[in-house]
Motif scaffolding. Structure first.
Motif, PDB file in Angstrom:
ATOM      1  N   LEU A  27       2.613   5.127  -3.176  1.00 30.27           N
ATOM      2  CA  LEU A  27       2.367   4.568  -4.513  1.00 30.27           C
ATOM      3  C   LEU A  27       0.894   4.689  -4.893  1.00 30.27           C
ATOM      4  N   MET A  28       0.637   4.731  -6.212  1.00 30.59           N
ATOM      5  CA  MET A  28      -0.740   4.707  -6.693  1.00 30.59           C
ATOM      6  C   MET A  28      -1.148   3.241  -6.913  1.00 30.59           C
ATOM      7  N   PRO A  29      -2.455   2.955  -6.839  1.00 31.05           N
ATOM      8  CA  PRO A  29      -2.898   1.562  -6.979  1.00 31.05           C
ATOM      9  C   PRO A  29      -2.405   0.883  -8.267  1.00 31.05           C
ATOM     10  N   GLN A  30      -2.258   1.671  -9.349  1.00 26.93           N
ATOM     11  CA  GLN A  30      -1.822   1.067 -10.615  1.00 26.93           C
ATOM     12  C   GLN A  30      -0.391   0.534 -10.530  1.00 26.93           C
ATOM     13  N   GLN A  31       0.370   1.047  -9.561  1.00 25.09           N
ATOM     14  CA  GLN A  31       1.780   0.634  -9.457  1.00 25.09           C
ATOM     15  C   GLN A  31       1.962  -0.597  -8.590  1.00 25.09           C
ATOM     16  N   LEU A  32       0.848  -1.127  -8.042  1.00 23.59           N
ATOM     17  CA  LEU A  32       0.965  -2.248  -7.116  1.00 23.59           C
ATOM     18  C   LEU A  32       0.791  -3.577  -7.832  1.00 23.59           C
ATOM     19  N   SER A  33       1.435  -4.610  -7.325  1.00 22.70           N
ATOM     20  CA  SER A  33       1.172  -5.951  -7.825  1.00 22.70           C
ATOM     21  C   SER A  33      -0.134  -6.438  -7.207  1.00 22.70           C
ATOM     22  N   GLY A  34      -0.657  -7.554  -7.739  1.00 23.29           N
ATOM     23  CA  GLY A  34      -1.929  -8.070  -7.248  1.00 23.29           C
ATOM     24  C   GLY A  34      -1.917  -8.344  -5.753  1.00 23.29           C
ATOM     25  N   GLY A  35      -0.819  -8.954  -5.297  1.00 18.36           N
ATOM     26  CA  GLY A  35      -0.728  -9.283  -3.873  1.00 18.36           C
ATOM     27  C   GLY A  35      -0.649  -8.038  -3.006  1.00 18.36           C
ATOM     28  N   MET A  36       0.121  -7.028  -3.479  1.00 21.27           N
ATOM     29  CA  MET A  36       0.235  -5.789  -2.712  1.00 21.27           C
ATOM     30  C   MET A  36      -1.108  -5.079  -2.643  1.00 21.27           C
ATOM     31  N   ALA A  37      -1.811  -5.036  -3.780  1.00 20.35           N
ATOM     32  CA  ALA A  37      -3.120  -4.368  -3.804  1.00 20.35           C
ATOM     33  C   ALA A  37      -4.048  -5.001  -2.774  1.00 20.35           C
ATOM     34  N   ARG A  38      -3.990  -6.334  -2.688  1.00 22.40           N
ATOM     35  CA  ARG A  38      -4.874  -7.003  -1.752  1.00 22.40           C
ATOM     36  C   ARG A  38      -4.481  -6.704  -0.309  1.00 22.40           C
ATOM     37  N   ARG A  39      -3.180  -6.546  -0.070  1.00 16.50           N
ATOM     38  CA  ARG A  39      -2.760  -6.221   1.299  1.00 16.50           C
ATOM     39  C   ARG A  39      -3.160  -4.798   1.675  1.00 16.50           C
ATOM     40  N   VAL A  40      -3.083  -3.869   0.692  1.00 15.74           N
ATOM     41  CA  VAL A  40      -3.539  -2.503   0.971  1.00 15.74           C
ATOM     42  C   VAL A  40      -5.030  -2.527   1.289  1.00 15.74           C
ATOM     43  N   ALA A  41      -5.781  -3.293   0.478  1.00 19.46           N
ATOM     44  CA  ALA A  41      -7.222  -3.391   0.710  1.00 19.46           C
ATOM     45  C   ALA A  41      -7.494  -3.970   2.095  1.00 19.46           C
ATOM     46  N   LEU A  42      -6.628  -4.868   2.510  1.00 13.23           N
ATOM     47  CA  LEU A  42      -6.772  -5.467   3.844  1.00 13.23           C
ATOM     48  C   LEU A  42      -6.538  -4.404   4.918  1.00 13.23           C
ATOM     49  N   ALA A  43      -5.508  -3.587   4.722  1.00 11.10           N
ATOM     50  CA  ALA A  43      -5.249  -2.506   5.678  1.00 11.10           C
ATOM     51  C   ALA A  43      -6.444  -1.565   5.744  1.00 11.10           C
ATOM     52  N   ARG A  44      -7.041  -1.294   4.579  1.00 10.34           N
ATOM     53  CA  ARG A  44      -8.204  -0.411   4.531  1.00 10.34           C
ATOM     54  C   ARG A  44      -9.387  -1.051   5.252  1.00 10.34           C
ATOM     55  N   ALA A  45      -9.507  -2.391   5.087  1.00 12.46           N
ATOM     56  CA  ALA A  45     -10.645  -3.081   5.692  1.00 12.46           C
ATOM     57  C   ALA A  45     -10.555  -3.091   7.218  1.00 12.46           C
ATOM     58  N   ILE A  46      -9.326  -3.050   7.760  1.00  7.52           N
ATOM     59  CA  ILE A  46      -9.211  -3.137   9.217  1.00  7.52           C
ATOM     60  C   ILE A  46      -9.020  -1.774   9.877  1.00  7.52           C
ATOM     61  N   VAL A  47      -8.958  -0.711   9.077  1.00 10.76           N
ATOM     62  CA  VAL A  47      -8.610   0.588   9.658  1.00 10.76           C
ATOM     63  C   VAL A  47      -9.701   1.098  10.599  1.00 10.76           C
ATOM     64  N   MET A  48     -10.949   0.692  10.355  1.00 12.34           N
ATOM     65  CA  MET A  48     -12.036   1.120  11.243  1.00 12.34           C
ATOM     66  C   MET A  48     -12.296   0.107  12.356  1.00 12.34           C
ATOM     67  N   ASP A  49     -11.369  -0.830  12.549  1.00  6.89           N
ATOM     68  CA  ASP A  49     -11.503  -1.874  13.568  1.00  6.89           C
ATOM     69  C   ASP A  49     -12.841  -2.605  13.518  1.00  6.89           C
ATOM     70  N   PRO A  50     -13.104  -3.311  12.422  1.00  5.68           N
ATOM     71  CA  PRO A  50     -14.376  -4.025  12.309  1.00  5.68           C
ATOM     72  C   PRO A  50     -14.389  -5.247  13.221  1.00  5.68           C
ATOM     73  N   GLU A  51     -15.611  -5.721  13.532  1.00  2.00           N
ATOM     74  CA  GLU A  51     -15.733  -6.929  14.338  1.00  2.00           C
ATOM     75  C   GLU A  51     -15.700  -8.174  13.455  1.00  2.00           C
ATOM     76  N   VAL A  52     -16.169  -7.987  12.224  1.00  5.62           N
ATOM     77  CA  VAL A  52     -16.190  -9.107  11.285  1.00  5.62           C
ATOM     78  C   VAL A  52     -15.456  -8.678  10.027  1.00  5.62           C
ATOM     79  N   LEU A  53     -14.670  -9.579   9.482  1.00  4.85           N
ATOM     80  CA  LEU A  53     -13.954  -9.275   8.246  1.00  4.85           C
ATOM     81  C   LEU A  53     -14.300 -10.354   7.228  1.00  4.85           C
ATOM     82  N   ILE A  54     -14.762  -9.914   6.062  1.00  5.35           N
ATOM     83  CA  ILE A  54     -15.191 -10.868   5.039  1.00  5.35           C
ATOM     84  C   ILE A  54     -14.191 -10.830   3.890  1.00  5.35           C
ATOM     85  N   TYR A  55     -13.718 -11.988   3.500  1.00  2.46           N
ATOM     86  CA  TYR A  55     -12.761 -12.074   2.394  1.00  2.46           C
ATOM     87  C   TYR A  55     -13.434 -12.750   1.210  1.00  2.46           C
TER      88      TYR A  55
END
Lengths: 278, 251
Positions: free
Chosen positions: A146-174
């Motif tokens: 899906l393209m970002p425009q097709q996502l609901s707000g909650g889904m977009a945030r979960r995708v962003a979360l997946a992106r935030a953890i893909v590089m295995d960070p030590e700290v995650l800021i929300y």
């Protein structure tokens, strides 16, 4: 309940903010801010709108510099880092933006793959495995195309979360992860923050003013108002606080130390003047 | 009055500094030709139809006006030369640049402006990715590559349009039209057009990405930035066109 925040600092703290002053123009955002974040914990930073919660995140990630005081992340003073140093730091810190901030010209899969493609030369099959596994972790493996425009707000945030953890960070800021979400999505995001924190051993910093949600997952909470930490401790400790400003914020009372009325002259006087004029 | 002068000068300075930053980011961007190719497609291929349409009509108008003018001196047969020189040296690069500013420039500005307004650029910085390298430089380079190509297409279609009017409509001899053109138009004239359209490519792409990158992050800000792109690109194109024309006539 305004415990000395230095109690918690020490070798085990990932982020240390010490006596930070920060000005936006002539307006003081922070005047002597102290807080620290323990490795592996979920730390909540709460406070009324306009108290500089987002500014705090920008200080921690080196986007802005304090006027005085120090911000240490992984034991390094952020202000002394050069461009390369800041970028190296950011590779260890993931950040989730309020609205997700997904790249609109890439689909969900490529959005999650973006940091990997930019920073590594992983072979394609390995990269796909990595991205698919992160999408599975946030429950959106089926939405990869899906393209970002097709996502609901909650889904977009979960995708962003997946992106935030893909590089295995030590700290995650929300940054305000619950704003504008329906109760179900809110619960999902809440559970994900807790799960990721425990399963991956990530240190989490959650900036929010959703007292209930963030209180239910945070190990340690700070309430910021007037440029300082006015209270800190576990959610239970905060609930029992007698500080008027803390009570007003937690209970959501309209009037209190933060006044309901924007500063103005006497109401009766103004009415009388208006009557006389007419 | 003095305010608007200092404003213009300080803007000029800011854009120049930004050009320095973009050029520094361009070297690593050149190593990723796929990103650049994508942008050449974005601003080039998508402007192609409008460029071709306008080229045809500009060429046809040149055919009519040129015929009318040359007929007064009894030298209609020079129409091929007149139209071609006018297109290659002036109208091709300039009109293409103006259309580019309106079509590709605005879409560049609003695209980057929206990325700014929705935190995408900040998010990239937070992922330790420099948006100047990843977003701005490829678009800048792509625009510079696309402009001369578009101008070339414009010229070809324009000459065809002039021929359509001159030969088919007004009855100039086909052979005269083309042979006079071949005799009188030299490589120098072609080069002048290419130099100009590269210069306009730099101006239009730079202003478009500058305005986009510095958009105030609101819906209204994006609209204003888009308008500024068109105005600034058009004005700068015409000013620089005069300078380049003067330089080429002297040199």
């Amino acid at each position: 309940m305004a415990a000395d925040p230095r109690d918690t600092s020490g070798p085990n703290s990932v982020v240390d903010v010490r006596d930070v002053h920060y000005l936006a123009g002539k307006h003081a955002i922070f005047s002597g801010l102290n807080l620290s974040v323990q490795r592996g914990s979920i730390t909540a930073v709460m406070g009324p709108s306009g108290t500089g919660k987002t500014t705090l995140l920008r200080l921690i990630t080196g986007q802005v510099q304090p006027a005085s005081g120090t911000v240490e992340v992984f034991g390094q003073d952020v202000a002394t880092l050069d461009h390369k140093g800041v970028f190296a730091l950011r590779k260890r810190v993931g950040m989730l933006f309020q609205n997700g901030a997904l790249l609109t010209d890439l689909d969900v899969f490529e959005n999650v793959a973006f940091p990997v493609r930019e920073h590594t030369k992983l072979p394609e099959p390995l990269l796909q495995t990595l991205v698919v596994s992160k999408l599975q972790a946030v429950g959106l493996r089926g939405a990869a195309h899906l393209m970002p425009q097709q996502l609901s707000g909650g889904m977009a945030r979960r995708v962003a979360l997946a992106r935030a953890i893909v590089m295995d960070p030590e700290v995650l800021i929300y940054d305000e992860p619950f704003v504008g979400l329906d109760p179900i999505s809110m619960g999902v995001v809440c559970r994900l923050i807790r799960q990721l924190n425990d399963a991956l051993g990530i240190t989490s910093i959650v900036v929010s003013h959703d007292v209930q949600e963030v209180g239910s997952i945070a190990d340690q909470s700070y309430i910021i108002a007037g440029g300082k930490v006015i209270a800190s401790g576990s959610s239970e400790q905060l609930q029992h606080s007698t500080e008027p400003a803390v009570r007003q914020f937690l209970q959501g009372e309209a009037d209190g130390p933060v006044p309901f009325h924007y500063p103005a002259g006497d109401y009766h006087q103004q009415l009388l003047q208006l009557v006389r004029k007419s | 009055m003095s305010n608007s002068i200092t404003d213009t000068l300080s803007k000029l300075g800011k854009v120049t500094l930004f050009l320095g930053q973009v050029l520094r980011a361009s070297a690593p961007a050149l190593l990723r030709p796929r990103l650049i190719a994508q942008q050449v497609y974005n601003c080039g291929a998508r402007s192609l139809v409008i460029i071709m349409l306008c080229g045809l009509f500009v060429g046809m108008v040149l055919g009519l006006q040129g015929y009318d003018l040359l007929a007064r001196f009894g030298s209609e047969s020079a129409l091929g030369v007149a139209a071609t020189l006018g297109l290659l040296k002036e109208l091709g690069p300039v009109v293409t640049a103006l259309l580019f500013a309106g079509r590709a420039g605005t879409s560049l500005t609003s695209e980057i402006g929206l990325m700014r307004a929705t935190d995408q650029l900040t998010a990239m910085q937070m992922m330790a990715v420099d948006p100047l390298r990843r977003v701005i430089a490829p678009r800048f380079i792509g625009g510079i590559i696309a402009m001369p190509l578009l101008a070339a297409v414009f010229n070809v279609i324009g000459i065809f349009g002039a021929q359509l009017v001159g030969v088919t409509l007004m009855g100039i001899d086909q052979g005269t039209f083309w042979s006079q053109m071949q005799g009188a138009v030299g490589l120098r004239d072609v080069n002048e057009g290419i130099v100009k359209s590269i210069a306009f490519g730099v101006i239009c792409s730079l202003l478009a990405v500058y305005e986009g990158y510095h958009t105030e992050p609101t819906a209204a800000g994006v609209g204003l930035a888009t308008t500024r792109t068109v105005v600034a690109s058009s004005v700068m194109t015409l000013i620089v066109d005069y300078m380049l024309t003067a330089a080429f006539l002297k040199g």
